[in-house]
Design a protein around this motif. Structure first.
Motif, PDB file in Angstrom:
ATOM      1  N   LEU A  29      -9.839 -14.652  19.981  1.00 36.51           N
ATOM      2  CA  LEU A  29     -10.724 -14.337  18.855  1.00 36.51           C
ATOM      3  C   LEU A  29     -11.070 -15.604  18.068  1.00 36.51           C
ATOM      4  CD1 LEU A  29     -12.045 -11.820  17.741  1.00 36.51           C
ATOM      5  CD2 LEU A  29     -10.140 -11.580  16.176  1.00 36.51           C
ATOM      6  N   LEU A  30     -10.107 -16.497  17.905  1.00 34.52           N
ATOM      7  CA  LEU A  30     -10.377 -17.782  17.263  1.00 34.52           C
ATOM      8  C   LEU A  30     -11.349 -18.610  18.101  1.00 34.52           C
ATOM      9  CD1 LEU A  30      -9.687 -19.859  15.015  1.00 34.52           C
ATOM     10  CD2 LEU A  30      -7.935 -20.698  16.577  1.00 34.52           C
ATOM     11  N   ALA A  31     -11.162 -18.618  19.413  1.00 31.92           N
ATOM     12  CA  ALA A  31     -12.081 -19.345  20.296  1.00 31.92           C
ATOM     13  C   ALA A  31     -13.478 -18.739  20.234  1.00 31.92           C
ATOM     14  CB  ALA A  31     -11.561 -19.328  21.728  1.00 31.92           C
ATOM     15  N   LEU A  32     -13.556 -17.414  20.125  1.00 33.37           N
ATOM     16  CA  LEU A  32     -14.860 -16.768  19.997  1.00 33.37           C
ATOM     17  C   LEU A  32     -15.537 -17.166  18.693  1.00 33.37           C
ATOM     18  CD1 LEU A  32     -17.021 -14.724  20.912  1.00 33.37           C
ATOM     19  CD2 LEU A  32     -15.689 -12.966  19.755  1.00 33.37           C
ATOM     20  N   ALA A  33     -14.777 -17.243  17.610  1.00 38.97           N
ATOM     21  CA  ALA A  33     -15.359 -17.625  16.322  1.00 38.97           C
ATOM     22  C   ALA A  33     -15.913 -19.049  16.364  1.00 38.97           C
ATOM     23  CB  ALA A  33     -14.314 -17.489  15.217  1.00 38.97           C
TER      24      ALA A  33
END
Length: 177
Positions: free
Chosen positions: A91-95
């Protein structure tokens, strides 16, 4: 039974890992040229958004590569406890990838001369944003049904029934090492 999400997420994880390495390579080359002031290079070019775009592309690539290592661990075990690590890092990588996506759109919108490496980097970031979103949705698919992934409604996590507490007695006096 939870092989549907796992069988789709595994190839997508590998595809995203390869794409993140490509982004890291192209963005590193471009930011090196940009820092050295060599924007007149035929395959570089750029505009006002180039510095921001390249910075967030490198950040997204590094976070994406690290999240894929956690994703490999989760796909191997496919349990709820490994989902926390894989889900939060992806999710952090997606952000960060979504931030790079926004700067890629701005980079395209401003226009001007952009070399082939920058155009390839823009295209890969745009594609990677959607594949990373699909990956995040696939590893969290257990929220909807345990058929698609590890379910969130495991009975043994955090739910205690009164009288379920361990009893203290002679058998629990010391700990065994």
């Amino acid at each position: 039974m939870a092989t549907v999400g796992r069988n789709i997420a595994a190839p997508l994880l590998f595809l995203n890992l390869v794409m993140y390495f490509i982004v890291l390579g192209f963005a590193s080359w471009c930011i090196n040229r940009y820092i050295n002031g060599q924007t007149a290079h035929p395959s570089m070019g750029g505009n006002g958004a180039t510095g921001f775009f390249l910075t967030f592309a490198i950040l997204a690539a590094v976070a994406g590569i690290v999240s894929k290592f956690a994703g490999v661990r989760h796909i191997r075990s496919w349990r709820t406890d490994s989902l926390a690590e894989a889900g939060s890092s992806s999710l952090l990588a997606l952000a960060l990838t979504a931030l790079a996506f926004g700067f890629a759109c701005k980079h395209i919108n401003i226009g001007g001369w952009r070399g082939w490496r920058l155009r390839i980097l823009e295209a890969i970031i745009i594609i990677l944003t959607f594949t990373q979103l699909l990956y995040v949705l696939l590893i969290h698919a257990g929220l909807f049904s345990s058929r698609y992934g590890p379910g969130y409604q495991d009975a043994d996590y955090g739910i205690r029934v009164p009288g379920d507490e361990p009893k203290a007695g002679p058998a629990m006096v010391g700990s065994r090492i």
